[in-house]
Enzyme design. Sequence first.
Site, PDB file in Angstrom:
ATOM      1  N   GLY A   1       0.833  -1.189   0.000  1.00  0.00           N
ATOM      2  CA  GLY A   1       0.000   0.000   0.000  1.00  0.00           C
ATOM      3  C   GLY A   1       0.866   1.235   0.000  1.00  0.00           C
ATOM      4  O   GLY A   1       2.077   1.166  -0.152  1.00  0.00           O
TER       5      GLY A   1
ATOM      6  N   SER B   1       4.528  -2.543   2.982  1.00  0.00           N
ATOM      7  CA  SER B   1       4.297  -3.825   2.318  1.00  0.00           C
ATOM      8  C   SER B   1       3.788  -4.842   3.333  1.00  0.00           C
ATOM      9  O   SER B   1       4.092  -4.762   4.527  1.00  0.00           O
ATOM     10  CB  SER B   1       5.599  -4.328   1.688  1.00  0.00           C
ATOM     11  OG  SER B   1       6.086  -3.395   0.745  1.00  0.00           O
ATOM     12  N   VAL B   2       3.006  -5.813   2.834  1.00  0.00           N
ATOM     13  CA  VAL B   2       2.389  -6.827   3.686  1.00  0.00           C
ATOM     14  C   VAL B   2       3.010  -8.182   3.373  1.00  0.00           C
ATOM     15  O   VAL B   2       3.165  -8.545   2.196  1.00  0.00           O
ATOM     16  CB  VAL B   2       0.864  -6.879   3.470  1.00  0.00           C
ATOM     17  CG1 VAL B   2       0.222  -7.860   4.449  1.00  0.00           C
ATOM     18  CG2 VAL B   2       0.256  -5.501   3.636  1.00  0.00           C
TER      19      VAL B   2
ATOM     20  N   LYS C   1       2.334  -6.204   8.383  1.00  0.00           N
ATOM     21  CA  LYS C   1       2.581  -5.021   7.555  1.00  0.00           C
ATOM     22  C   LYS C   1       3.773  -4.254   8.092  1.00  0.00           C
ATOM     23  O   LYS C   1       3.794  -3.841   9.261  1.00  0.00           O
ATOM     24  CB  LYS C   1       1.358  -4.109   7.512  1.00  0.00           C
ATOM     25  CG  LYS C   1       1.598  -2.896   6.612  1.00  0.00           C
ATOM     26  CD  LYS C   1       0.334  -2.345   6.013  1.00  0.00           C
ATOM     27  CE  LYS C   1       0.663  -1.383   4.878  1.00  0.00           C
ATOM     28  NZ  LYS C   1      -0.526  -0.874   4.217  1.00  0.00           N
TER      29      LYS C   1
ATOM     30  N   ASP D   1     -11.127   5.906   3.586  1.00  0.00           N
ATOM     31  CA  ASP D   1     -10.494   5.286   2.416  1.00  0.00           C
ATOM     32  C   ASP D   1     -11.185   3.973   2.064  1.00  0.00           C
ATOM     33  O   ASP D   1     -10.533   2.943   1.865  1.00  0.00           O
ATOM     34  CB  ASP D   1      -8.998   5.065   2.671  1.00  0.00           C
ATOM     35  CG  ASP D   1      -8.205   4.893   1.369  1.00  0.00           C
ATOM     36  OD1 ASP D   1      -8.747   5.248   0.292  1.00  0.00           O
ATOM     37  OD2 ASP D   1      -7.071   4.397   1.417  1.00  0.00           O
TER      38      ASP D   1
END
Length: 838
Positions: free
Chosen positions: A535, A539-540, A553, A649
């Site tokens: 995102g 990063s995940v 994450k 969001d």
Amino acid sequence: MYPPKILTLLFFLPLTYSSSRLTMNKSFALNAELGTIWRNNPSLLHNISPDDNFSLRIILPKEAFMTSVNSYYNSIPSFACGFFCAGAVSTCDDYIFSVLFVSVYSFHAEVYFHSPEVVWSANRDHPVKENASVQLTELGDLVLYDADGTQVWSTNTTEMSVVAMNLTRTGNLVLLNHVNTEIWRSFDHPTDTLVTGQVLQVGQKLMASTSMENRASGIFYLTVLPDGMYAFAGTDTPLAYYQSPTGGTVMTNKSAYVALKDGSLEVFTCFRDTEAPDYQIQLPRDNDGPVFVRLEFDGHLRLYQMPNNSWASSDVFDITDPCDYPLACGGYGICSNGQCSCPDAAIGQSGLFELIDQRELNRGCSPIVSLSCDSAQKPRLLSLPNITRFSGVYNWTTSEEQCKLSCLNACSCKASFFQQYDTSTGFCFVASDMFSMISVNAQSYSSNFSSLAFVKVGARHKSVLSKGKTAIVTVVASSLIASVIGAVLVVLRRKRGGPLEYEDIINQLPGLPTRFSFLKLKSATGDFSTKIGSGGSGSVFEGQIGDMHVAVKRLDGMSQGEMEFLAEVQTIGTINHVHLVRLIGFCAEKSHRLLVYEYMPNGSLDRWIFEKHQEAPLDWKTRLRIIADVAKGLAYLHSDCRQTIAHLDIKPQNILLDEQFTAKVSDFGLAKLIDREQSSVMTRLRGTPGYLAPEWLTSVINEKVDVYSFGIVITEIICGRRNLDYSQPEERLHLVSVLQDKAKNDQLLDLIDPRSTDMQYHLDEVSRMMNLAMWCLQVDSRRRPSMTEAVKILDGTMDVETELDLDLVNLELMVANRAVRGNIAATLQIDSILSGPR
């Protein structure tokens, strides 16, 4: 509302000229072939006078240019291409590769030319140095390199069979193939200027310079939309300050354009039997010299007429109100009938603002006491009657007092503007950027009309003497406080046997989820080896902690402090709902910030609705259940927590699916807490283009922005495509626009995802969900349902509202979405970075 503004247009002839002698050598050419290299140094045709306020090295003049060089007492303006620097020849160090107007004449065997006018540039935002080069490579690519060899700009035409470069008589720099077909054209990449014969198409724009001295891209732009020509101020949330008076429509036309023809600027929006434009701005022609139109750094659009000989006179024609552009009187300035003043002077006060330049009042004003969020002195508001701003956007309805408080309570606010047309209705706009203000004649409106500006000013000290005393007291007090704090720390350290640690703070915060060490999470993820998503903030990675499958994450580019991060973990860690992704734990160790979430094996919703999955597309029952799950998760955030939590969001990428396709809302990185007694809050723009509610343009929002985004998601789930899909034809690019058109023509079911086979068997439910989506998409946020009402509709205990406004498209919002798409990839002006897996 305040009436629409009219863009000011000045017809301008150059007022002064500076001349320069030219030198010529073998580098002078009319066109170029593959393999040609030009270096930005005096080996090119150039001006040599030390009195010039510019430096110009020419590589491609045209025939008319050559004729004037060889003519006695003759001056014919023509186009040239080369390196240009706005500055003294002896000190120039920032060059742009440009196309320019150049007027050249010869006198006593020496050649001179007037100050050139840049009409196109390749690298306005990235100037190059002395000995930079332009190369037309053997592969057919025109490339600009800086002096150190860094590539600055390219036409990217290596695969297009380019064989030559030319500069046309109309000032169009073109690359040609072997049959002289134009493969690449500078006309298709405008900067801030249109020349005669050039066309500005839908979606293209002229971007003003930053200032008179700085040619980099600024904050004003002019563009063509399907219903005409618009000018906008701002980059993140652009506001329109001009619209051409044409009759086109947003929905039906994709062939609108603006052209500069025969001394007039013509706007075309509709196909007709004749070629007459919808709107025309005619130049009073005093001579036959060439013309061009430029969007200036202050937002003013001007038509220039170049002289057709060296001694042409100069005239300026002002055909509209000189106050009707954003910087008519500079920042904080007030424009009244073309005259500029500062806010305090306009109401007979003094000492709050000062002119930036006493000789040029249109440069604007600046506060004498600067505003600071950290100041112990609270700012106050200067009330200005009969004042408005360039944009007529006042779409937040409130009272005068609330409009004032919204500005006082927001650090970023510099002024608020309030207009009232009767005793019950008022409209507020909160401004974080200060453009010029405009004096209005209240007598031309009804007796109940009022227009007020509340300008934030800093608190002043009473006198210079008191300032000095205060400074002395502050220094003494600061020293004393520092000594006390130091003594306290020494005592505490002695008692504890060591320094105070960040760990102590964490251990004393209640309500935090499990804390993991960095090494623990590094091991759990196999040294972050299996990346499952990313995102805007990190990063995940897939991981395993004991028998628990997790998503970890790793946050990148931390902008928060330690306490802000912990406060956010503490808040989100207390949220527990079946339709919200659960935060299991966190890591806050040195510079490492990681979040541990429950693992969602079916990933995010966008994988299942925007492109065909390896299995069959989602059936209607699953789609409907996902809609209901999301509604329940949002209703919990909005209504069942101690504070209202606006997610800000909501989009398919932030809706995750477990193994049973149960949907859970994730990613609270942009979330905003709203106290129950607050009806709205002011915040900077957050979210994703395509999902932003119209009220974001005012920066004053509440939880109803989530309701709008939820309406977008419903529409995408049913239609199987994104709201903003740039792979679609222009007329279908914006899904809400298509939805609006279909709703008005009673053709909603035409939008059903064509890959779905079973939705045709549930048309009543599908139609009901589309009506719910349109209810959520009402431009006026007050007309949208709450998420609690949406849940009741989905449960079948409440009916969908039928009296809906079918005008769902907000034009300024569409332009803002397009603007941010080109500049910011994922999210906008992120205040916080806490984020769940995507």
